[in-house]
Design an enzyme around this catalytic site. Structure first.
Site, short mmCIF file in Angstrom:
data_model
loop_
_atom_site.label_atom_id
_atom_site.label_comp_id
_atom_site.label_asym_id
_atom_site.label_seq_id
_atom_site.Cartn_x
_atom_site.Cartn_y
_atom_site.Cartn_z
CG HIS A 1 -1.93 -1.01 1.35
ND1 HIS A 1 -2.07 -1.82 2.46
CD2 HIS A 1 -2.91 -1.40 0.50
CE1 HIS A 1 -3.09 -2.64 2.29
NE2 HIS A 1 -3.61 -2.42 1.09
CB SER B 1 -4.30 -6.59 4.74
OG SER B 1 -3.86 -5.36 4.27
#
Ligand code: PNS
Length: 161
Positions: free
Chosen positions: A17, A128
């Site tokens: 990210h 994640s």
């Protein structure tokens, strides 16, 4: 002023990210990193905690705004007056979901464009959910998430069944 919304669950933010945020700032003047506060998902970290971790990871940069939203993404974009959604694409497996979401968002609000950037090759396998699982089973997530996230993740993942 080109403003893009970079939405996601960010549960937690990963180095993939962060790489996208860095590269997104080459294309856009400002990025709003928007944490989805979806009550139907059961996140490991609260929206508040996810925002804190993102803020600590991106540091003091006035081109980046960290926020959270409930409800539909396109409505959030409209409230903020933004017309661009930025999303990262990793492998082919991301494509189907992103394709569907982009078209659905366009159906809901056709003035909003979604722009995709390929995740950097050193991060294309990081997600994640995998990072949460690795931490839960006591594996190392060093290099996959920012250092501030690693410390919090190792504690939280162990506490959570
Ligand atoms: O990091 P993620 O989980 O891939 O992010 C998905 C996210 C948060 C961008 C997506 O689920 C979303 O936009 N949620 C908000 C609710 C919404 O607008 N749903 C309709 C999408 S077509």
């Amino acid at each position: 002023m080109r403003v893009a919304i970079y939405p996601g669950s960010f549960d937690p933010i990963t180095n993939g990210h962060l790489n996208l945020i860095e590269r997104g700032l080459v294309l856009f003047d400002r990025l709003v990193v928007a944490v989805s506060n979806n009550v139907r998902k059961k996140p490991l970290f609260s929206a508040q905690e996810r925002m804190e971790m993102i803020r600590a990871a991106v540091g003091d940069d006035d081109r980046i705004d960290v926020d959270s939203f409930d409800g539909l993404l396109v409505q959030y974009c409209q409230r903020r007056g933004a017309r661009i959604i930025l999303r990262g694409l990793r492998a082919i497996s991301d494509f189907e979901f992103e394709f569907q979401m982009t078209h659905m968002n366009r159906q809901l609000a056709d003035e909003i464009e979604t722009v995709f950037m390929m995740t950097g090759e050193e991060h294309f396998y990081v997600s994640s959910s995998l990072v949460r699982e690795i931490a839960h089973f006591g594996g190392s997530v060093t290099g996959l998430v920012p250092a501030n996230v690693e410390a919090r993740l190792m504690v939280r993942a162990k506490e959570t069944p």
